[in-house]
Design an enzyme around this catalytic site. Sequence first.
Site, mmCIF file in Angstrom:
data_model
loop_
_atom_site.group_PDB
_atom_site.id
_atom_site.type_symbol
_atom_site.label_atom_id
_atom_site.label_comp_id
_atom_site.label_asym_id
_atom_site.label_seq_id
_atom_site.Cartn_x
_atom_site.Cartn_y
_atom_site.Cartn_z
ATOM 1 N N HIS A 1 0.825 -1.185 0.279
ATOM 2 C CA HIS A 1 0.245 -0.063 0.231
ATOM 3 C C HIS A 1 0.596 1.128 0.071
ATOM 4 O O HIS A 1 0.332 2.137 -0.404
ATOM 5 C CB HIS A 1 -0.957 -0.215 0.830
ATOM 6 C CG HIS A 1 -2.216 -0.459 0.836
ATOM 7 N ND1 HIS A 1 -2.264 -1.849 0.586
ATOM 8 C CD2 HIS A 1 -3.659 0.190 1.251
ATOM 9 C CE1 HIS A 1 -2.977 -2.187 0.029
ATOM 10 N NE2 HIS A 1 -3.931 -0.900 0.775
ATOM 11 N N GLU B 1 -10.623 14.625 12.122
ATOM 12 C CA GLU B 1 -10.196 14.184 11.097
ATOM 13 C C GLU B 1 -11.081 15.122 10.271
ATOM 14 O O GLU B 1 -12.063 14.721 10.040
ATOM 15 C CB GLU B 1 -10.194 12.891 10.526
ATOM 16 C CG GLU B 1 -10.045 12.894 9.129
ATOM 17 C CD GLU B 1 -10.053 11.322 8.760
ATOM 18 O OE1 GLU B 1 -8.788 10.560 8.569
ATOM 19 O OE2 GLU B 1 -11.062 11.121 8.500
ATOM 20 N N GLU C 1 -6.595 16.706 3.284
ATOM 21 C CA GLU C 1 -7.609 15.396 4.638
ATOM 22 C C GLU C 1 -6.220 15.762 5.799
ATOM 23 O O GLU C 1 -5.218 15.881 5.780
ATOM 24 C CB GLU C 1 -6.987 14.145 4.071
ATOM 25 C CG GLU C 1 -7.942 13.380 3.611
ATOM 26 C CD GLU C 1 -7.922 12.112 3.041
ATOM 27 O OE1 GLU C 1 -9.036 11.286 2.440
ATOM 28 O OE2 GLU C 1 -6.801 11.348 3.810
ATOM 29 N N ARG D 1 -5.252 15.423 9.770
ATOM 30 C CA ARG D 1 -5.329 14.524 11.080
ATOM 31 C C ARG D 1 -4.201 15.297 12.072
ATOM 32 O O ARG D 1 -3.119 15.737 11.712
ATOM 33 C CB ARG D 1 -4.857 13.661 10.727
ATOM 34 C CG ARG D 1 -6.195 12.319 10.447
ATOM 35 C CD ARG D 1 -5.714 10.962 9.676
ATOM 36 N NE ARG D 1 -5.102 11.045 8.807
ATOM 37 C CZ ARG D 1 -4.699 9.399 8.294
ATOM 38 N NH1 ARG D 1 -5.741 8.231 9.062
ATOM 39 N NH2 ARG D 1 -3.735 9.416 7.207
HETATM 40 C C1 LIG Z 1 -6.044 3.491 0.691
HETATM 41 C C2 LIG Z 1 -4.519 3.732 1.736
HETATM 42 C C3 LIG Z 1 -4.726 4.462 3.327
HETATM 43 C C4 LIG Z 1 -4.057 4.589 4.334
HETATM 44 N N1 LIG Z 1 -3.695 5.351 5.081
HETATM 45 C C5 LIG Z 1 -3.390 5.598 6.216
HETATM 46 C C6 LIG Z 1 -3.480 6.013 7.760
HETATM 47 O O1 LIG Z 1 -4.585 6.243 7.594
HETATM 48 N N2 LIG Z 1 -2.655 5.974 7.961
HETATM 49 C C7 LIG Z 1 -0.810 5.527 8.110
HETATM 50 O O2 LIG Z 1 0.237 5.918 8.961
HETATM 51 N N3 LIG Z 1 -0.121 5.659 6.691
HETATM 52 C C8 LIG Z 1 -1.547 4.801 5.798
HETATM 53 N N4 LIG Z 1 -1.578 4.452 4.803
HETATM 54 C C9 LIG Z 1 0.381 4.166 4.612
HETATM 55 C C10 LIG Z 1 0.251 2.673 4.551
HETATM 56 O O3 LIG Z 1 0.199 2.552 5.865
HETATM 57 C C11 LIG Z 1 2.472 2.711 4.513
HETATM 58 O O4 LIG Z 1 2.395 2.710 3.557
HETATM 59 C C12 LIG Z 1 2.480 1.479 4.850
HETATM 60 O O5 LIG Z 1 3.818 1.022 4.488
HETATM 61 C C13 LIG Z 1 1.826 -0.042 3.777
HETATM 62 O O6 LIG Z 1 1.633 -1.349 4.388
HETATM 63 P P1 LIG Z 1 2.076 -2.403 3.686
HETATM 64 O O7 LIG Z 1 2.006 -3.560 5.021
HETATM 65 O O8 LIG Z 1 1.360 -2.527 2.658
HETATM 66 O O9 LIG Z 1 3.264 -1.778 3.438
HETATM 67 P P2 LIG Z 1 3.949 -2.442 2.570
HETATM 68 O O10 LIG Z 1 3.919 -1.079 0.739
HETATM 69 O O11 LIG Z 1 4.074 -3.810 1.797
HETATM 70 O O12 LIG Z 1 5.396 -2.198 1.872
HETATM 71 C C14 LIG Z 1 6.226 -1.069 3.157
HETATM 72 C C15 LIG Z 1 7.132 -0.913 3.577
HETATM 73 O O13 LIG Z 1 7.106 -1.301 4.573
HETATM 74 C C16 LIG Z 1 8.082 -2.466 4.243
HETATM 75 N N5 LIG Z 1 8.466 -3.492 5.575
HETATM 76 C C17 LIG Z 1 7.423 -3.833 5.085
HETATM 77 N N6 LIG Z 1 6.961 -5.723 5.708
HETATM 78 C C18 LIG Z 1 8.324 -5.347 6.307
HETATM 79 C C19 LIG Z 1 9.254 -6.061 7.400
HETATM 80 N N7 LIG Z 1 8.700 -6.882 7.983
HETATM 81 N N8 LIG Z 1 9.891 -5.256 7.865
HETATM 82 C C20 LIG Z 1 10.947 -4.780 7.380
HETATM 83 N N9 LIG Z 1 10.277 -3.665 6.174
HETATM 84 C C21 LIG Z 1 8.838 -4.255 6.258
HETATM 85 C C22 LIG Z 1 8.687 -2.573 2.936
HETATM 86 O O14 LIG Z 1 9.799 -2.911 2.009
HETATM 87 C C23 LIG Z 1 8.315 -1.516 2.533
HETATM 88 O O15 LIG Z 1 9.631 -0.547 2.986
HETATM 89 C C24 LIG Z 1 -2.768 4.544 3.896
HETATM 90 C C25 LIG Z 1 -2.001 4.076 2.651
HETATM 91 C C26 LIG Z 1 -3.481 2.797 1.656
HETATM 92 C C27 LIG Z 1 -3.270 3.026 0.028
#
Ligand SMILES: Cc1cc2nc3c(=O)[nH]c(=O)nc-3n(C[C@H](O)[C@H](O)[C@H](O)COP(=O)(O)OP(=O)(O)OC[C@H]3O[C@@H](n4cnc5c(N)ncnc54)[C@H](O)[C@@H]3O)c2cc1C
Lengths: 148, 580
Positions: free
Chosen positions: B101, B295, B441, B443
């Site tokens: 994400h 928010e 947005e 917050r």
């Molecule tokens: C629709 C939407 C809404 C969102 N809302 C919010 C919100 O309300 N608040 C907020 O803070 N963020 C929000 N985000 C952002 C989101 O929290 C971050 O993008 C988060 O990193 C996504 O988690 P993921 O599991 O998809 O990680 P990925 O996108 O798969 O990975 C993100 C990063 O984390 C690393 N990573 C993943 N797992 C591990 C691990 N086990 N060890 C070390 N590194 C790791 C990956 O290598 C990469 O660098 C939102 C994103 C979207 C698309």
Amino acid sequence: MFKIFILIIFNLFLIFPSYSNSTNEYNNQENGKSSIRVDLLFGAGYMMWVCTHSGNSCSSAFTITNGTAIEVEKGDTFYVGIAALPRICDFYKVTNSNSLAVISYWGTVFKPNFNIFGDETIQFLNRETTYNLIAGCQQFQGKYNEKY
Amino acid sequence: MKNIKVKSSRRKFIANLAKIAALSSSVSTIKSFGFNSVNALQLPNFPNGIVPYLEKFENWSGEVKARALWTYAPKNSLEILQIVNWAKNNNYKVRPKGKMHNWSPLTIANGIDVSSRVILIDTKPYLNKVKIDKSQFPSKVTAETGISMENLLNALEEQDLGLTVTPAPGELTLGGVLAINGHGSAVAAANENSLSLGHSYGSLSNLIISLTAIVLDNESNKYILKKFERSEPNCQAFLVHLGRAFITEVTLQVGKNQRMRCQSIIGIPASEIFGKEEVSKFSFAKLVEKNGRVEAIWFPFTDKPWIKVWSVTDEQKPKASREVKSPYNYPFSDNLCDELAKMIKTIISGKTSITPQFGKLEYFITAGGLEYNQSFDIWGWSKNVLLYVKPSTLRVTESGYVVLTKRSNIQRVLNEFYTYYNYLIEKYRERSIYPINGPVEIRVTGLEESDDIINTSALPPLLSSLKKNSKYSEWDVGIWLNILTFPGTPYSNEFYMNIEQWIFANYSEPYAAVRVEWSKGWAFERNSVWKNKLFIENQISKSFYSEIAPVSDLELASAIYQKYDPYHIFSSPLIESLKI
Ligand SMILES: Cc1cc2nc3c(=O)[nH]c(=O)nc-3n(C[C@H](O)[C@H](O)[C@H](O)COP(=O)(O)OP(=O)(O)OC[C@H]3O[C@@H](n4cnc5c(N)ncnc54)[C@H](O)[C@@H]3O)c2cc1C
């Protein structure tokens, strides 16, 4: 087909609540007072009335527009009157000082609904309806001043 | 490797919108090339019994893609170790992958292919065990990092535990959220005492008590698992690491679960919500003062934002609220029917000048949806009101910054932002340009207060955007500013670049300071994002520097990563550009 859909959407824009800028028609900025804001349904006439000092001192009914904010004290009662048939009178009591609340009306003029943000600041007492447009909502005033 | 360049050509924009519409109507299925032992043979000397497969990578917004990359879903940490040690010997990068994400290309660079010597580790299928310990106060949860936030919160809820801060989508993995200091929207309300229950108002990373990372053991020259306690100085770099580390398991402090109410208000004009302090009693800051958790979602060219206000309640359901027993209670913002998606595409791809009407449509759908779904006033266990975004929500891209300042400055910060944003939008509108078609947005959260971690002399997360600036101990809030638009909207990067420059110039010491929101868009240039070298070198580095500290937090973190991962196995081009 698509044009019709667009048309419907834009019509909806027109009939949907168009919230106008706020006005402070009954504005009394003193410490200890709570601010109550009323967001209204489009297309209805609204009025308000506020009683202080356990009903001993009441304003006359005044027209409100969308976003009107009033300053009230703990213990005051007030109503929001909606000019529909029957006339709708929502009675509220102020239960907290130095705070704020927003009453948002939604639904239709004939079946208005509302939400209160800040229901620790105001308490909804009751909804009265009347076809007697001359006596209006004021006819219930005594009842609420005595009771609460 | 290809750069991420979103060209402002109309053709590309229309093509992107077609994709958005398609994506919006159904969650994209990532095509897997399936297990194939022949594929595995192409990785020389790969550990026996571990069979990686080629799989497409595509992040949620569709802006970071790779057609096929080596991927493996390990069953346990030992399998990860085997892969990491193989990667070291074969000059490969290992990239942990959660729900993909993240907007910023921290995991991989856009457009890479199988020749890029990258292997993705999908943590979701197996690394999701969770264990709760309520034997002492505060309670603790130990979880593997592939667990989704929703599953974690479900497990906590069963034990009467919960979180105050959590991102809005439940599908994100814990590892992904911790990597970028994931946050919600919460500071303490007047008279609130949640700290004593084990809660905290910073990011989720600030709740870490201990963690297990994969690090190089100098003696054996092999990567091993190492547990770090929060009080250990080196732990500071692993609490937020942007993917420059691999975390397999964490233990978090968790608090008693809370009953929460979320009320929506849609009638207060933006000019009051974001107006000068004295303009209205119904300002954003006043709502924060009263309830602590607010928010604002403000659609373009509309005058009333959608405000959500959360409050902690007692066990009794407020009379007017609707009780909710599961999350995602704003289906109108999560489910875009095909018809609607098509309409959005047609309206905007036809002519961007219709953006003002589109903004009004978004507001209309929200207002109507809140009414239709009876979601104006909902109440339930914290998880059911704190999770409110599904992956099927309209796919947009966004820029993200956090302004660190004193709580008493909240309204000033927002008013300045509101005034400049309006000015800039108008300037573009005068030229008939509409770069922004999604909402703004807002917050507000607390900062990373290490003292919130009870019974430990915890150190702060070095790379958290919410880390306190030691020179300004009075700063206690982070104000998150996000601007959303469809990927590839003409002139959007230029608009973002302009507002980014203004944000960093305007919020300056001693009044405030700004950091980027790692997961979102930053370092804009006229036609690109995450590429502005000067911005990275000057603004980002400076934002992690305090005059009274001997070295910057970035330098300190970098030294720790160098010590534990000198081969840069856990890295990507964007991470390298940050010099960590
Ligand atoms: C629709 C939407 C809404 C969102 N809302 C919010 C919100 O309300 N608040 C907020 O803070 N963020 C929000 N985000 C952002 C989101 O929290 C971050 O993008 C988060 O990193 C996504 O988690 P993921 O599991 O998809 O990680 P990925 O996108 O798969 O990975 C993100 C990063 O984390 C690393 N990573 C993943 N797992 C591990 C691990 N086990 N060890 C070390 N590194 C790791 C990956 O290598 C990469 O660098 C939102 C994103 C979207 C698309």
